[in-house]
Write an enzyme that holds these catalytic residues in place. Structure first.
Site, short mmCIF file in Angstrom:
data_model
loop_
_atom_site.label_atom_id
_atom_site.label_comp_id
_atom_site.label_asym_id
_atom_site.label_seq_id
_atom_site.Cartn_x
_atom_site.Cartn_y
_atom_site.Cartn_z
N PHE A 181 -2.80 16.13 3.96
CA PHE A 181 -3.15 15.27 2.66
C PHE A 181 -1.75 15.47 1.82
CE2 PHE A 181 -4.82 13.80 -1.03
CZ PHE A 181 -5.45 12.74 -0.79
N GLU A 202 0.69 -1.28 -0.06
CA GLU A 202 0.01 -0.06 -0.07
C GLU A 202 0.99 1.38 -0.03
OE1 GLU A 202 -2.63 1.58 -0.44
OE2 GLU A 202 -4.33 0.42 0.55
N ASP A 203 0.19 2.36 -0.40
CA ASP A 203 1.06 3.64 -0.50
C ASP A 203 0.88 4.35 0.91
OD1 ASP A 203 -1.75 3.94 -0.60
OD2 ASP A 203 -1.86 5.21 -2.41
N ASP A 221 -4.28 5.39 6.32
CA ASP A 221 -4.64 6.39 6.86
C ASP A 221 -5.88 5.97 8.09
OD1 ASP A 221 -6.13 9.05 7.42
OD2 ASP A 221 -6.36 9.73 5.38
N ARG A 264 0.80 12.21 -9.02
CA ARG A 264 1.39 10.94 -8.72
C ARG A 264 2.71 10.95 -9.04
NH1 ARG A 264 -2.70 7.37 -7.32
NH2 ARG A 264 -4.72 7.54 -8.41
P1 IMP Z 1 -7.76 4.56 4.41
O1 IMP Z 1 -8.63 3.41 4.24
O2 IMP Z 1 -8.30 5.66 5.51
O3 IMP Z 1 -6.44 3.79 5.42
O4 IMP Z 1 -6.88 5.22 3.46
C1 IMP Z 1 -6.45 4.43 2.70
C2 IMP Z 1 -6.25 5.04 1.19
O5 IMP Z 1 -6.68 6.34 1.13
C3 IMP Z 1 -4.77 4.76 0.59
O6 IMP Z 1 -4.51 3.71 -0.04
C4 IMP Z 1 -4.90 6.24 -0.34
O7 IMP Z 1 -5.26 5.44 -1.56
C5 IMP Z 1 -5.98 7.18 0.27
N1 IMP Z 1 -5.21 8.00 0.93
C6 IMP Z 1 -5.38 8.45 2.40
N2 IMP Z 1 -4.67 9.36 2.62
C7 IMP Z 1 -4.16 10.00 1.51
C8 IMP Z 1 -3.24 11.20 1.29
O8 IMP Z 1 -2.79 11.70 2.26
N3 IMP Z 1 -2.99 11.26 0.07
C9 IMP Z 1 -3.32 10.56 -0.97
N4 IMP Z 1 -4.19 9.37 -1.06
C10 IMP Z 1 -4.39 8.95 0.45
MG MG Z 2 -4.36 3.48 -2.01
#
Ligand code: IMP
Ligand code: MG
Length: 226
Positions: free
Chosen positions: A194, A129-130, A133, A207
């Site tokens: 963000f 994963e990138d 959050d 990206r």
């Molecule tokens: P989560 O489900 O809230 O943990 O978010 C995971 C996904 O949200 C990541 O795989 C990203 O694709 C996207 N995401 C969350 N925060 C960011 C950010 O700061 N920049 C870009 N994408 C984000």
């Molecule tokens: Mg993602």
């Protein structure tokens, strides 16, 4: 063994004149550079070495969560290959499109792309994963350490009986929205801002930036999807 993520303080910022950015990036769109690309790559190299060592005699399948993880993933695979020793098992990989975001907010619903889940059966699965959050994408809304996840990608894959399942994430956000999930391998602990670059996007933009950057309020307004 997985090392602790590198802690990036809330006030860390490099200015746009301290590192090179492509000319076609409008300066007003980026507030600051948070983690320079060289540091990102060095950290990924270390993570790759740890993963290669940990999965020495295992049947490793890396699953790249698209689109965000593509840059982290290609670097990781490159360095895992470089860290491989004679006699190490080969590793395999798959790409899986997943999204849940609109603008800079999570919608709470996971859209998972087409995938033959049988390829995970019996494999030592590593989800790549990138960014983590809230942790919802990984394990769903609720998470109790040591208890089988009831949602998210972990649950989705666990239904198809991998031998083991873990996650490697380039970054983990320090946010009050977190459900407490922590990936086994994580590169950087980052502030609740963000972020864009190194695969991370805001509405499909930024990206390809070579550094992990903080997107500006101006850009958030300009490229909002409504
Ligand atoms: P989560 O489900 O809230 O943990 O978010 C995971 C996904 O949200 C990541 O795989 C990203 O694709 C996207 N995401 C969350 N925060 C960011 C950010 O700061 N920049 C870009 N994408 C984000
Ligand atoms: Mg993602």
């Amino acid at each position: 063994m997985a090392s602790e993520p590198i802690f990036i303080p809330d006030n860390q910022e490099f200015t746009l004149d301290q590192f090179l950015l492509p000319k076609n990036v409008e300066r007003e769109d980026i507030s600051s550079i948070l983690i320079p690309g060289g540091t990102v790559r060095n950290r990924i190299k270390t993570m790759a070495k740890e993963i290669r060592d940990d999965y020495h005699n295992r049947d490793l399948l890396l699953v790249c969560i698209l689109n965000g993880a593509y840059q982290f993933f290609t670097d990781l695979v490159h360095y895992i290959d470089g860290a491989s020793q004679t006699g190490d098992n080969p590793f395999y990989f798959k790409f899986l499109p997943v999204n849940s975001y609109k603008d800079d907010k999570s919608t709470g619903t996971l859209n998972i792309g087409e995938f033959d889940p049988r390829v995970v059966t019996g494999k030592d699965l590593l989800i790549v994963e990138d960014i983590v959050d809230s942790g919802n994408t990984a394990v769903g809304k609720k998470f109790v350490p040591g208890v089988k996840p009831t949602g998210g990608l972990f649950q989705y894959f666990m239904e198809h009986n991998p031998h083991s399942i873990e996650m490697a994430s380039m970054t983990v956000k320090r946010t009050t929205a977190s459900n407490g999930f922590k990936p086994k391998y994580s590169g950087f602990s980052v502030p609740d801002k963000f972020l864009v670059g190194y695969g991370l996007d805001f509405n499909q933009r930024f990206r390809t930036l070579n550094h992990i950057c903080v997107v500006s309020p101006t850009a958030i307004q300009k490229y909002n999807s409504d």
